[in-house]
Motif scaffolding. Sequence first.
Motif, PDB file in Angstrom:
ATOM      1  N   GLU A  18      60.700  -1.280  46.422  1.00 24.75           N
ATOM      2  CA  GLU A  18      60.402  -2.582  45.847  1.00 24.75           C
ATOM      3  C   GLU A  18      61.144  -3.678  46.628  1.00 24.75           C
ATOM      4  N   ILE A  19      60.372  -4.664  47.068  1.00 21.34           N
ATOM      5  CA  ILE A  19      60.929  -5.768  47.852  1.00 21.34           C
ATOM      6  C   ILE A  19      60.582  -7.076  47.158  1.00 21.34           C
ATOM      7  N   ALA A  20      61.590  -7.899  46.910  1.00 16.20           N
ATOM      8  CA  ALA A  20      61.375  -9.203  46.284  1.00 16.20           C
ATOM      9  C   ALA A  20      61.102 -10.238  47.373  1.00 16.20           C
ATOM     10  N   VAL A  21      59.939 -10.862  47.285  1.00 16.19           N
ATOM     11  CA  VAL A  21      59.535 -11.869  48.274  1.00 16.19           C
ATOM     12  C   VAL A  21      59.195 -13.160  47.542  1.00 16.19           C
ATOM     13  N   ARG A  22      59.699 -14.271  48.034  1.00 13.57           N
ATOM     14  CA  ARG A  22      59.380 -15.557  47.423  1.00 13.57           C
ATOM     15  C   ARG A  22      57.893 -15.836  47.568  1.00 13.57           C
ATOM     16  N   GLU A  23      57.266 -16.312  46.490  1.00 13.41           N
ATOM     17  CA  GLU A  23      55.820 -16.507  46.492  1.00 13.41           C
ATOM     18  C   GLU A  23      55.368 -17.496  47.558  1.00 13.41           C
ATOM     19  N   THR A  24      56.167 -18.513  47.823  1.00 12.15           N
ATOM     20  CA  THR A  24      55.802 -19.477  48.862  1.00 12.15           C
ATOM     21  C   THR A  24      55.936 -18.876  50.253  1.00 12.15           C
ATOM     22  N   PHE A  25      56.894 -17.963  50.426  1.00 13.29           N
ATOM     23  CA  PHE A  25      57.041 -17.286  51.720  1.00 13.29           C
ATOM     24  C   PHE A  25      55.834 -16.398  51.992  1.00 13.29           C
ATOM     25  N   LEU A  26      55.366 -15.701  50.955  1.00 12.21           N
ATOM     26  CA  LEU A  26      54.185 -14.862  51.096  1.00 12.21           C
ATOM     27  C   LEU A  26      52.959 -15.718  51.417  1.00 12.21           C
ATOM     28  N   ALA A  27      52.842 -16.854  50.722  1.00 16.20           N
ATOM     29  CA  ALA A  27      51.726 -17.772  51.000  1.00 16.20           C
ATOM     30  C   ALA A  27      51.817 -18.313  52.418  1.00 16.20           C
ATOM     31  N   ALA A  28      53.047 -18.578  52.898  1.00 16.77           N
ATOM     32  CA  ALA A  28      53.232 -19.094  54.252  1.00 16.77           C
ATOM     33  C   ALA A  28      52.803 -18.061  55.291  1.00 16.77           C
ATOM     34  N   LEU A  29      53.115 -16.782  55.049  1.00 13.51           N
ATOM     35  CA  LEU A  29      52.698 -15.728  55.980  1.00 13.51           C
ATOM     36  C   LEU A  29      51.174 -15.637  56.058  1.00 13.51           C
ATOM     37  N   ILE A  30      50.537 -15.705  54.894  1.00 16.33           N
ATOM     38  CA  ILE A  30      49.068 -15.670  54.866  1.00 16.33           C
ATOM     39  C   ILE A  30      48.508 -16.889  55.575  1.00 16.33           C
ATOM     40  N   LEU A  31      49.132 -18.048  55.333  1.00 14.84           N
ATOM     41  CA  LEU A  31      48.678 -19.298  55.942  1.00 14.84           C
ATOM     42  C   LEU A  31      48.777 -19.236  57.460  1.00 14.84           C
ATOM     43  N   ILE A  32      49.916 -18.770  57.959  1.00 13.29           N
ATOM     44  CA  ILE A  32      50.116 -18.673  59.411  1.00 13.29           C
ATOM     45  C   ILE A  32      49.108 -17.709  60.033  1.00 13.29           C
ATOM     46  N   ALA A  33      48.848 -16.592  59.342  1.00 13.89           N
ATOM     47  CA  ALA A  33      47.874 -15.624  59.845  1.00 13.89           C
ATOM     48  C   ALA A  33      46.483 -16.241  59.928  1.00 13.89           C
ATOM     49  N   VAL A  34      46.103 -17.017  58.900  1.00  9.08           N
ATOM     50  CA  VAL A  34      44.797 -17.673  58.895  1.00  9.08           C
ATOM     51  C   VAL A  34      44.699 -18.686  60.028  1.00  9.08           C
ATOM     52  N   ILE A  35      45.758 -19.474  60.244  1.00 10.91           N
ATOM     53  CA  ILE A  35      45.750 -20.475  61.311  1.00 10.91           C
ATOM     54  C   ILE A  35      45.639 -19.812  62.678  1.00 10.91           C
ATOM     55  N   ILE A  36      46.364 -18.702  62.864  1.00 11.56           N
ATOM     56  CA  ILE A  36      46.307 -17.992  64.147  1.00 11.56           C
ATOM     57  C   ILE A  36      44.905 -17.443  64.399  1.00 11.56           C
ATOM     58  N   VAL A  37      44.311 -16.831  63.372  1.00  6.37           N
ATOM     59  CA  VAL A  37      42.951 -16.308  63.514  1.00  6.37           C
ATOM     60  C   VAL A  37      41.972 -17.443  63.818  1.00  6.37           C
ATOM     61  N   PHE A  38      42.119 -18.557  63.102  1.00  2.79           N
ATOM     62  CA  PHE A  38      41.255 -19.717  63.339  1.00  2.79           C
ATOM     63  C   PHE A  38      41.402 -20.219  64.771  1.00  2.79           C
ATOM     64  N   ALA A  39      42.648 -20.305  65.262  1.00  2.00           N
ATOM     65  CA  ALA A  39      42.897 -20.793  66.616  1.00  2.00           C
ATOM     66  C   ALA A  39      42.324 -19.850  67.665  1.00  2.00           C
TER      67      ALA A  39
END
Length: 244
Positions: A18-39
């Motif tokens: 079990e790993i505790a991850v801040r919800e905004t950090f998880l959203a940021a990882l998803i966001l960065i992945a989407v931006i990279i794929v888009f680019a």
Amino acid sequence: MEIDVFPKDIVLNLFGHEIAVRETFLAALILIAVIIVFAVILRVFFINRFTTDPKKIGKVQMICEYVMTMLDKFTTGALGRFGEKIAPFILAVGFYLIFSGVTELFGMRTPLSDLTTTLAFGLSTFVLINYYGIREKGIGGRLKSYLHPKAIMAPFKLISDIATPISLSCRLFGNLVGGYIVMELLYDVLLGLVRKYAAFVLPEVLAAAVPGVLALYFTLFHVLIQFYIFSMLTMTFIREAVED
């Protein structure tokens, strides 16, 4: 109703741990992945096909050229000859802010409602301010600027420079969290009213109608306003650092 100004931790189960991850950090990882794929998609499938032949220019190329032309005018108008150098940073900030607003439409808390994220933006601006100030005037010239117009101003200018990233990050954080709180309040209040006075209708559907429209402002138009303010302040501070 409970609204947290600071984001909560989400517990993820990875390989039995079990790993505790801040919800905004998880959203940021998803966001960065989407931006990279888009680019990558834009670079591989569209930019490689760009042409100088007016008869073969497609819609994607026209949109890209229009965006870059407006960006150049925006940065050059504020910074003059330094506008072209700062344009990539402004474009990157714009993409991140806009995509951050979109993530909230999918039920995720925007990374910009986390003070650590906005502080990173503020520190980036602080680095650019001093980088271009030293590059234009040299270390000696940059230090002498604190003595202008009189030496007594040096402590106040130093405090002002140190406060710049804090001011930028807190302003962006406060505005985005404010929009988040307003939307949460609207959802909760409207859902309560519908359940009380219109229980025969699906509460979630009816209560989501009005906030859904308002979300276009608080998560998109509002983010665009914050991007404009942040970018203008960034360029203003850089201009002050490089001008004589």
